[in-house]
Design a protein around this motif. Structure first.
Motif, short mmCIF file in Angstrom:
data_model
loop_
_atom_site.label_atom_id
_atom_site.label_comp_id
_atom_site.label_asym_id
_atom_site.label_seq_id
_atom_site.Cartn_x
_atom_site.Cartn_y
_atom_site.Cartn_z
N PRO A 146 -54.02 -9.80 -0.49
CA PRO A 146 -52.77 -10.38 -1.00
C PRO A 146 -52.54 -10.12 -2.49
O PRO A 146 -51.41 -10.27 -2.96
CB PRO A 146 -52.97 -11.89 -0.76
CG PRO A 146 -54.46 -12.08 -0.81
CD PRO A 146 -55.06 -10.82 -0.27
N GLN A 147 -53.58 -9.73 -3.23
CA GLN A 147 -53.40 -9.63 -4.68
C GLN A 147 -52.65 -8.38 -5.12
O GLN A 147 -52.21 -8.29 -6.26
CB GLN A 147 -54.75 -9.70 -5.43
CG GLN A 147 -55.70 -8.54 -5.16
CD GLN A 147 -56.71 -8.87 -4.09
OE1 GLN A 147 -56.38 -9.47 -3.08
NE2 GLN A 147 -57.96 -8.47 -4.30
N PHE A 148 -52.50 -7.41 -4.23
CA PHE A 148 -51.70 -6.24 -4.58
C PHE A 148 -50.80 -5.87 -3.39
O PHE A 148 -51.03 -6.29 -2.26
CB PHE A 148 -52.56 -5.04 -4.99
CG PHE A 148 -53.73 -4.75 -4.08
CD1 PHE A 148 -53.53 -4.24 -2.80
CD2 PHE A 148 -55.03 -4.97 -4.51
CE1 PHE A 148 -54.61 -3.96 -1.96
CE2 PHE A 148 -56.12 -4.70 -3.68
CZ PHE A 148 -55.90 -4.19 -2.40
N THR A 149 -49.76 -5.11 -3.70
CA THR A 149 -48.87 -4.59 -2.67
C THR A 149 -49.40 -3.24 -2.22
O THR A 149 -49.72 -2.39 -3.07
CB THR A 149 -47.44 -4.43 -3.21
OG1 THR A 149 -46.96 -5.70 -3.63
CG2 THR A 149 -46.51 -3.87 -2.15
N THR A 150 -49.50 -3.02 -0.93
CA THR A 150 -50.03 -1.77 -0.40
C THR A 150 -48.91 -0.90 0.16
O THR A 150 -48.10 -1.35 0.97
CB THR A 150 -51.06 -2.03 0.71
OG1 THR A 150 -52.20 -2.69 0.15
CG2 THR A 150 -51.52 -0.73 1.35
N THR A 151 -48.88 0.33 -0.29
CA THR A 151 -47.99 1.35 0.25
C THR A 151 -48.87 2.37 0.96
O THR A 151 -49.91 2.78 0.44
CB THR A 151 -47.21 2.05 -0.88
OG1 THR A 151 -46.50 1.07 -1.64
CG2 THR A 151 -46.25 3.08 -0.32
N ILE A 152 -48.46 2.78 2.15
CA ILE A 152 -49.24 3.75 2.92
C ILE A 152 -48.43 5.04 3.06
O ILE A 152 -47.28 5.02 3.51
CB ILE A 152 -49.60 3.19 4.30
CG1 ILE A 152 -50.57 2.01 4.15
CG2 ILE A 152 -50.23 4.27 5.20
CD1 ILE A 152 -50.81 1.23 5.42
N ILE A 153 -49.03 6.14 2.65
CA ILE A 153 -48.42 7.45 2.85
C ILE A 153 -49.30 8.22 3.82
O ILE A 153 -50.48 8.48 3.55
CB ILE A 153 -48.29 8.23 1.53
CG1 ILE A 153 -47.39 7.48 0.55
CG2 ILE A 153 -47.72 9.63 1.80
CD1 ILE A 153 -47.25 8.16 -0.80
N ARG A 154 -48.74 8.56 4.96
CA ARG A 154 -49.47 9.35 5.96
C ARG A 154 -49.04 10.80 5.85
O ARG A 154 -47.93 11.17 6.23
CB ARG A 154 -49.19 8.82 7.37
CG ARG A 154 -49.67 7.41 7.62
CD ARG A 154 -49.21 6.94 9.00
NE ARG A 154 -49.64 5.57 9.29
CZ ARG A 154 -48.95 4.72 10.05
NH1 ARG A 154 -47.78 5.10 10.60
NH2 ARG A 154 -49.41 3.50 10.27
N PHE A 155 -49.93 11.63 5.32
CA PHE A 155 -49.64 13.06 5.25
C PHE A 155 -49.95 13.70 6.60
O PHE A 155 -50.94 13.37 7.26
CB PHE A 155 -50.49 13.73 4.17
CG PHE A 155 -50.02 13.48 2.76
CD1 PHE A 155 -48.67 13.30 2.47
CD2 PHE A 155 -50.94 13.43 1.72
CE1 PHE A 155 -48.26 13.08 1.17
CE2 PHE A 155 -50.52 13.22 0.42
CZ PHE A 155 -49.17 13.04 0.14
N ALA A 156 -49.10 14.66 6.97
CA ALA A 156 -49.39 15.50 8.13
C ALA A 156 -50.41 16.56 7.71
O ALA A 156 -51.05 16.44 6.66
CB ALA A 156 -48.09 16.12 8.63
N GLY A 157 -50.57 17.60 8.51
CA GLY A 157 -51.52 18.66 8.15
C GLY A 157 -51.15 19.29 6.82
O GLY A 157 -49.97 19.54 6.54
N LEU A 158 -52.14 19.54 5.99
CA LEU A 158 -51.90 19.99 4.62
C LEU A 158 -51.99 21.51 4.54
O LEU A 158 -52.91 22.13 5.08
CB LEU A 158 -52.94 19.38 3.69
CG LEU A 158 -53.01 17.84 3.69
CD1 LEU A 158 -54.23 17.36 2.90
CD2 LEU A 158 -51.74 17.23 3.12
N ILE A 159 -51.01 22.11 3.84
CA ILE A 159 -51.02 23.55 3.65
C ILE A 159 -50.52 23.87 2.25
O ILE A 159 -49.69 23.15 1.69
CB ILE A 159 -50.16 24.25 4.73
CG1 ILE A 159 -50.38 25.76 4.71
CG2 ILE A 159 -48.69 23.89 4.62
CD1 ILE A 159 -49.81 26.48 5.93
N GLY A 160 -51.05 24.94 1.68
CA GLY A 160 -50.67 25.31 0.32
C GLY A 160 -51.79 26.11 -0.32
O GLY A 160 -52.69 26.59 0.38
N PRO A 161 -51.78 26.23 -1.64
CA PRO A 161 -52.80 27.03 -2.34
C PRO A 161 -54.21 26.60 -1.95
O PRO A 161 -54.55 25.42 -2.01
CB PRO A 161 -52.51 26.74 -3.81
CG PRO A 161 -51.05 26.38 -3.84
CD PRO A 161 -50.78 25.67 -2.56
N GLY A 162 -55.01 27.57 -1.53
CA GLY A 162 -56.38 27.26 -1.13
C GLY A 162 -56.52 26.73 0.27
O GLY A 162 -57.63 26.46 0.73
#
Length: 273
Positions: A146-162
């Motif tokens: 309760p002491q903080f607000t939680t935001t959830i970001i669900r990333f899909a499969g990751l692609i990019g440099p490397g």
């Protein structure tokens, strides 16, 4: 509220470029790494460096948690970590974040089962795999504080440099599930989405970080191998278990339009992967 300081637990493939983008925008950025060697690299990029290893029982640095927003970006180690130990490690972090007001937990769309369906942020996950169950337990752990607000970001499969995913398919024969849709997000959009969240401060929500374009596995990876100069794979003409990850909140709540709207156009100006 005015956001001046951002802490990033886990400055890896996504965390480090995100931290650099924040520094460029004038934020005070605190970043953690498990590697002693990487501390100097973080410092050179203008990031206040902290060495934090959740696999070791050690006292967590209180200064790291003196921040306006804490991004938790430490995915479970799929092959070496039991499903139960991952939420336990995160609990140590949550317990230390007593003075943080905003926590952003970077999760994964792997929390969803392959239910032969389309899902968005309003869909309740019912994971069947150990990894999926562990992720959902971790999400619920953060939301229970309760002491903080939680935001959830669900990333899909990751692609990019490397992270050129073509190498996993190049030259293979009889690759299964060729007609299943892909669910991916490029590094630039991972960063852009998170910057927009800080700009709009629409915290306390679930966001799916995923391109709206879902070609089939066969279409996408055949083309990616071709433009990467790799031998094309051969897929089976079949549709087995699948899921399509959609997002409604990213556009509706924070007004972010993903840069990658079409993966084949992205390939035409493909960055070095």
């Amino acid at each position: 509220m005015e956001i001046k300081t951002v802490s990033i637990l886990g400055c890896g493939w996504f965390g480090l470029p995100f931290a650099k983008a924040l520094v460029a925008k004038g934020f005070v950025v605190k970043g953690s790494t498990t590697s002693t060697d990487k501390l100097e690299q973080l410092k050179a990029e203008g990031i206040e460096p902290y060495q934090i290893n959740l696999n070791e029982a050690s006292v967590l640095p209180t200064d790291f948690f003196d921040t306006d927003v804490l991004f938790v970006n430490v995915p479970p180690r799929a092959k070496t970590e039991s499903a139960s130990s991952y939420p336990d490690k995160l609990k140590n972090i949550a317990d230390a974040a007593t003075n943080v007001k905003q926590v952003v937990f970077i999760s994964s769309t792997g929390v969803f089962e392959d239910g032969n369906f389309e899902v968005d942020e309003n869909t309740v996950p019912k994971p069947e795999s150990d990894a999926g169950k562990s992720l959902l337990e971790a999400e619920n752990l953060w939301k229970a504080y309760p002491q903080f607000t939680t935001t959830i970001i669900r990333f899909a499969g990751l692609i990019g440099p490397g992270r050129n995913l073509a190498k996993f398919f190049a030259g293979r024969a009889d690759v299964p599930n060729g007609k299943a849709p892909i669910n991916l997000i490029a590094l630039d959009d991972c960063i852009g989405l998170c910057l927009q969240l800080l700009e709009t401060q629409q915290f306390g929500e679930i966001y799916h970080g995923v391109s709206p374009h879902h070609p089939t596995r066969e279409e996408f990876y055949t083309a990616l191998c071709e433009v990467s100069g790799m031998e094309k794979p051969a897929f089976k003409y079949e549709l087995l278990e699948w899921k399509q990850i959609n997002s409604v909140n990213v556009t509706r709540k924070i007004g972010y339009n993903l840069k990658v709207q079409n993966w084949f156009e992205w390939m035409e100006k493909l960055p070095v992967l």
